[in-house]
Design a protein around this motif. Sequence first.
Motif, PDB file in Angstrom:
ATOM      1  N   ALA A  20     -15.796  13.990 -50.545  1.00  0.00           N
ATOM      2  CA  ALA A  20     -16.288  14.558 -51.801  1.00  0.00           C
ATOM      3  C   ALA A  20     -16.906  13.472 -52.680  1.00  0.00           C
ATOM      4  O   ALA A  20     -16.545  12.296 -52.594  1.00  0.00           O
ATOM      5  CB  ALA A  20     -15.144  15.240 -52.539  1.00  0.00           C
ATOM      6  N   PRO A  21     -17.829  13.861 -53.556  1.00  0.00           N
ATOM      7  CA  PRO A  21     -18.408  12.894 -54.501  1.00  0.00           C
ATOM      8  C   PRO A  21     -17.335  12.326 -55.429  1.00  0.00           C
ATOM      9  O   PRO A  21     -16.294  12.946 -55.663  1.00  0.00           O
ATOM     10  CB  PRO A  21     -19.420  13.736 -55.297  1.00  0.00           C
ATOM     11  N   ASP A  22     -17.601  11.128 -55.966  1.00  0.00           N
ATOM     12  CA  ASP A  22     -16.695  10.531 -56.951  1.00  0.00           C
ATOM     13  C   ASP A  22     -16.555  11.485 -58.136  1.00  0.00           C
ATOM     14  O   ASP A  22     -17.530  12.102 -58.572  1.00  0.00           O
ATOM     15  CB  ASP A  22     -17.237   9.188 -57.434  1.00  0.00           C
ATOM     16  N   LYS A  23     -15.317  11.578 -58.667  1.00  0.00           N
ATOM     17  CA  LYS A  23     -15.060  12.506 -59.769  1.00  0.00           C
ATOM     18  C   LYS A  23     -14.446  11.775 -60.957  1.00  0.00           C
ATOM     19  O   LYS A  23     -13.667  10.839 -60.780  1.00  0.00           O
ATOM     20  CB  LYS A  23     -14.122  13.620 -59.312  1.00  0.00           C
ATOM     21  N   PRO A  24     -14.784  12.220 -62.184  1.00  0.00           N
ATOM     22  CA  PRO A  24     -14.185  11.604 -63.378  1.00  0.00           C
ATOM     23  C   PRO A  24     -12.703  11.933 -63.475  1.00  0.00           C
ATOM     24  O   PRO A  24     -12.302  13.083 -63.295  1.00  0.00           O
ATOM     25  CB  PRO A  24     -14.983  12.219 -64.531  1.00  0.00           C
ATOM     26  N   LYS A  25     -11.888  10.919 -63.751  1.00  0.00           N
ATOM     27  CA  LYS A  25     -10.448  11.119 -63.871  1.00  0.00           C
ATOM     28  C   LYS A  25      -9.899  10.265 -65.005  1.00  0.00           C
ATOM     29  O   LYS A  25     -10.517   9.298 -65.429  1.00  0.00           O
ATOM     30  CB  LYS A  25      -9.737  10.750 -62.554  1.00  0.00           C
ATOM     31  N   GLY A  26      -8.697  10.634 -65.448  1.00  0.00           N
ATOM     32  CA  GLY A  26      -8.030   9.848 -66.477  1.00  0.00           C
ATOM     33  C   GLY A  26      -8.592  10.097 -67.864  1.00  0.00           C
ATOM     34  O   GLY A  26      -9.547  10.862 -68.058  1.00  0.00           O
ATOM     35  N   ARG A  27      -8.007   9.431 -68.847  1.00  0.00           N
ATOM     36  CA  ARG A  27      -8.425   9.625 -70.237  1.00  0.00           C
ATOM     37  C   ARG A  27      -9.846   9.153 -70.483  1.00  0.00           C
ATOM     38  O   ARG A  27     -10.579   9.708 -71.285  1.00  0.00           O
ATOM     39  CB  ARG A  27      -7.457   8.882 -71.168  1.00  0.00           C
TER      40      ARG A  27
END
Length: 316
Positions: free
Chosen positions: A41-48
């Motif tokens: 899967a493509p990189d995904k935004p995570k975290g604050r």
Amino acid sequence: MFQPMKKQTIKIIFWGTPYFSARILEALIKAGFPPILTITAPDKPKGRGLEKQASEAKRMAIKHGLNVVQPQKLKEISLLGQIKVSEPDLFIVASYGKIIPKEILQIPKLGCLNIHPSLLPCYRGASPIQATILNGEKETGVTIMLMDEEMDHGPILASVKFPITNFKITFKELEGELIEKSSQLLIETLSKWMAGKIQPREQNHSQATLCKIIKKEDAQINFNEPAAVIERKIRAFNPWPGAYFEIKGKKFKILEADVLADEVINGKNPGDIFCLNKKLAVQCGQGVLIIEKIQPESKNSIDGYAFWCGYQNKLK
């Protein structure tokens, strides 16, 4: 039927995304079957900070110097062309996360092997490990199937069943056991499949059960349910999304709990939180939930009694 192939000549494309996938990929590499390409899967935004993060499978592939592709859509012409040019003999799929189109499944000469952490046809779908815990199963297993265009529907090549001996097992613990069993079974099956020694067997589709994609709201606790059901939910959803309840708009995640199954506390209604023998307790629709470890919103986790001492006046 395909011609038997030698280990060193087979060209594999691996499809996978989360931790489960990464560990299967690692087992393939260690066994001498490094894929020519890893699709994830493509990189995904995570975290604050919502910074983009690579999937576990991508990080594992890069660690071992493998080629990685991250298509946004599987019907991209460039992806189809890249796969065809590489002339793969086999796909191996482990928790990739998307349905692979039929036109792509038809490319490899030896087909597409899928590693599924349940005893198919039971628990087809996206959350078989969580479903196993939620339903209080006493045994589980791994299935390797030959993929078709329907979800977890294809014929079975191999499976292994084992008992769940830890009645307090969490998602991560069960996932670890399933990874170990999956890795062993995949390597054994791969060699036999390459040698033409396996005859696929059709699933009994009349016995199929489905499990859904887990969403954050699925983890919200309803104290009208039996304590035993809630305790299984806590284990199934630890670490993600984390079973929780809300008071005055604040979320409280329960990380560990126990059950007093037949206990009825006079004057207590479902959802009432109280102290019982220096334990944090909640009356449920049936039985009492003993909270061993809890995490208030934006705080570190603490044990149940410490929570009671600090929060009892805020729970009313």
